[in-house]
Design a protein around this motif. Structure first.
Motif, PDB file in Angstrom:
ATOM      1  N   TYR B 181       9.170   3.122  -7.678  1.00  0.00           N
ATOM      2  CA  TYR B 181       9.573   3.150  -6.269  1.00  0.00           C
ATOM      3  C   TYR B 181       9.426   4.545  -5.701  1.00  0.00           C
ATOM      4  CZ  TYR B 181      11.573  -1.518  -5.924  1.00  0.00           C
ATOM      5  OH  TYR B 181      11.762  -2.865  -5.852  1.00  0.00           O
ATOM      6  N   GLN B 197      13.348   3.501   0.428  1.00  0.00           N
ATOM      7  CA  GLN B 197      12.749   3.042  -0.817  1.00  0.00           C
ATOM      8  C   GLN B 197      12.919   4.124  -1.886  1.00  0.00           C
ATOM      9  OE1 GLN B 197       8.891   1.224  -0.303  1.00  0.00           O
ATOM     10  NE2 GLN B 197       8.130   2.403  -1.994  1.00  0.00           N
ATOM     11  N   GLY B 201      14.932   3.912  -5.409  1.00  0.00           N
ATOM     12  CA  GLY B 201      14.370   4.359  -6.686  1.00  0.00           C
ATOM     13  C   GLY B 201      15.327   5.281  -7.418  1.00  0.00           C
TER      14      GLY B 201
END
Lengths: 248, 229
Positions: B181, B197, B201
């Protein structure tokens, strides 16, 4: 041996879940999934009133049908400073390619704004900035929010408001046939591929096209290099053209 | 004894808190990918975990020999010297038998299913779909608490080696997905921003560090005992 039975059941249930979530192990992102679904079955575009850069309002489907050309559609907003600019320059190259191959009577480009602030004047100014030939490349925006949402939904465009009055959105080239069906979605990286896809639908419509011109990326990137991922940071998904990207 | 009597109500309370947070703050939690993935989904699972714990604690009085870990520990040493050794051993062996032949032997089928479902929720498409597809949303809100329940029940049956295997498996998966990610130059979820995002991650990587740490803390007593043997 009850536990072996339950172990097998757990495996089947777990793998079945993964199978369902990934459309049969073919996609990991929603973006890839929608491309695959559209390629498998073209979807009719819902009725929506659109405003063009001259200030006229028309139904999108009527616009497509009256024109009779295969349209390569993408979505943008005029205040965008990242993805849409890259998308715009790719579309401009696509326009050059269409004109170079003399396909302007069969294929055209449409950029549709999803920003409610974009009026006819904004669209006209943007068209000038992009160096658009208005006979090949048309700029539209929506007049009614509900209709806009329906169209964005069908095209699978997700618009997320971002700070500073901007939007983050996914982008691609959408091939729409004159009968108002979304037939293919192609990655933004691949204008040549988009052109080829458009040509394939043109062939089925008119039956006359020289297949020699359909070399992937040929005239769009003469040097054979793929366009640099300029706006890579905002571009959405579709890492792999996946089975969707298969040559039509 | 007093402590073990508290387990039920406390677990029930925690379960209600977890589920209420996950459902009550639905809009906030699904607004960001990081919160959706690293907060809401674990909360739903935790809700299931605590529910099972409460249910199990409620069943406890019927099987006094399985009361609580420290108690049975003390019993074992006491029992070893008393005359009822054989009876205790007999009970232990039959309980071992019962576990071996149950549907969830050593918790392996349950842990396997939970691992696979956990992997499923690391797929970006699952997060996107949970927002737009009611079937996936139902799978999230009903399936995850059930997963939590199954997880707790399976952990109860699993021994340290099996726990370590599944925990390790989940942690490397989470860390790798987190790094993927972080590494992606493109948005994976249509519904979420790129920044977010990256945070998802980082959250997954954090999860891969926090979970084994928590496990170590929870198993500190047996490990300490082992070292002092």
């Amino acid at each position: 041996m009850r536990w072996i039975l339950s172990l097998v059941l757990a495996l089947v249930a777990g793998i079945g879940t993964l199978y369902g979530l990934t459309d049969g192990f073919t996609v990991l992102t929603a973006e890839a999934a929608r491309r695959q679904a559209v390629a498998a079955q073209p979807q009719p575009v819902p009725a929506a009133h659109v405003l063009d850069s001259a200030g006229g309002v028309d139904l999108l489907t009527r616009n497509l049908r009256d024109d009779g050309r295969v349209a390569i559609v993408n979505f943008f907003y005029t205040r965008c400073v990242a993805l849409c600019l890259a998308q715009g320059s790719l579309t401009e190259r696509l326009q050059q390619a269409i004109e170079a191959e003399g396909l302007q009577h069969r294929i055209r480009l449409i950029s549709i704004s999803f920003d409610p602030r974009d009026q006819a004047r904004d669209l006209a100014r943007y068209a000038v900035r992009m160096g658009a030939d208005t006979t090949v490349w048309q700029f539209l925006s929506f007049t009614q929010p509900a209709q806009r949402d329906a169209v964005l939904d069908l095209f699978g465009i997700m618009v997320v408001p971002a700070p500073l009055g901007e939007f983050e959105h996914n982008a691609a080239f959408h091939i729409v046939t004159p009968d108002g069906r979304l037939a293919r979605i192609v990655d933004l990286d691949d204008p040549g591929w988009a052109l080829n896809a458009a040509k394939s639908f043109m062939t089925s419509a008119s039956g006359t096209v020289e297949p020699k011109a359909a070399v992937r990326g040929g005239s769009v990137e003469p040097d054979g290099s793929r366009p640099a991922p300029a706006a890579a940071d905002t571009r959405s998904a579709g890492t792999q053209p996946a089975p969707t990207g298969r040559q039509p | 004894m007093n402590r073990s009597r508290m387990v039920g109500p406390v677990s029930l309370g925690l379960a209600v808190v977890c589920l209420a947070l996950a459902l009550g703050l639905h809009d906030t939690l699904t607004g960001l990918m990081s919160l959706h993935m690293v907060v809401q989904i674990p909360l739903l699972v935790l809700g299931g975990v605590f529910l099972e714990q409460a249910w199990h604690a409620g069943r406890q009085p019927r099987a006094p020999s399985m009361a609580s870990a420290p108690a049975s520990e003390a019993q074992q040493t006491a029992v070893a010297e008393s005359g009822s050794t054989r009876k205790r051993l007999w009970w232990k062996s039959t309980s071992g038998e019962r576990i071996r032949w149950s549907y969830n032997a050593y918790g392996i089928p349950g842990l396997l299913l939970v691992s696979l479902i956990g992997a499923g929720w690391m797929i970006p498409k699952a997060l996107d779909d949970a927002l737009v597809d009611w079937r996936i949303a139902a799978f999230k809100y009903l399936g995850l608490p059930v997963c939590g329940w199954l997880l707790r029940a399976s952990l109860r049956q699993a021994n340290v080696v099996i726990k370590l295997f599944f925990l390790g498996n989940f942690c490397w998966m989470s860390a790798i997905v987190g790094m993927v990610y972080l590494d992606q130059p493109i948005r994976l979820c249509n519904a979420y921003l790129q920044d977010d995002q990256d945070w998802a991650g980082r959250g997954l990587i954090a999860l891969a560090i926090v979970l084994p740490s928590c496990w170590l803390l929870a198993e500190l007593k047996p490990i300490w005992r082992f070292l002092n043997r």
